[in-house]
Design a protein around this motif. Structure first.
Motif, PDB file in Angstrom:
ATOM      1  N   GLU A  75       0.821  -1.210   0.000  1.00 26.27           N
ATOM      2  CA  GLU A  75       0.000   0.000   0.000  1.00 26.27           C
ATOM      3  C   GLU A  75       0.856   1.261   0.000  1.00 26.27           C
ATOM      4  O   GLU A  75       0.534   2.227  -0.707  1.00 26.27           O
ATOM      5  N   LYS A  76       1.958   1.252   0.750  1.00 23.21           N
ATOM      6  CA  LYS A  76       2.861   2.408   0.755  1.00 23.21           C
ATOM      7  C   LYS A  76       3.462   2.639  -0.622  1.00 23.21           C
ATOM      8  O   LYS A  76       3.621   3.779  -1.057  1.00 23.21           O
ATOM      9  N   ASP A 126       0.568   4.096  -2.680  1.00 24.77           N
ATOM     10  CA  ASP A 126       0.190   5.426  -2.189  1.00 24.77           C
ATOM     11  C   ASP A 126       1.194   6.481  -2.641  1.00 24.77           C
ATOM     12  O   ASP A 126       0.827   7.632  -2.895  1.00 24.77           O
ATOM     13  N   ASN A 127       2.463   6.100  -2.733  1.00 23.16           N
ATOM     14  CA  ASN A 127       3.525   7.030  -3.145  1.00 23.16           C
ATOM     15  C   ASN A 127       3.870   6.932  -4.629  1.00 23.16           C
ATOM     16  O   ASN A 127       4.832   7.548  -5.077  1.00 23.16           O
TER      17      ASN A 127
END
Length: 88
Positions: A32-33, A36-37
């Motif tokens: 997810e990180k 997200d980035n």
């Protein structure tokens, strides 16, 4: 020739990120990180980037370093094969 790379933008790290996640090689938080980035998109064509003048953003570098730690000892060509390493 097997598993040839036909497009550097899709057949290298971006494909490994997806394959690794959907086969349980690393955790949802890291996945997810990355998304997200926008790290897979930022990483595209990294072979053609000058990392001194065009480095990855700090969030992407951190999450990709974590991804590398989690997948470092995995044989990506045989993820379901027998592990001959010790129990550690």
């Amino acid at each position: 020739m097997g598993n040839a790379v036909t497009n550097w933008d899709y057949d290298t790290l971006p494909a490994y990120i997806e394959m690794g996640y959907w086969r349980g090689l690393y955790d949802s938080t890291t996945y997810e990180k990355m998304h997200d980035n926008l790290c897979p998109q930022e990483y595209e064509s990294i072979e053609f980037r000058n990392m001194r003048t065009d480095p990855l953003s700090k969030p992407c570098k951190e999450v990709l370093d974590r991804f590398d730690e989690l997948t470092d000892l995995i044989n990506i060509y045989d993820i379901y094969g027998k592990c001959y390493m010790g129990p550690s």
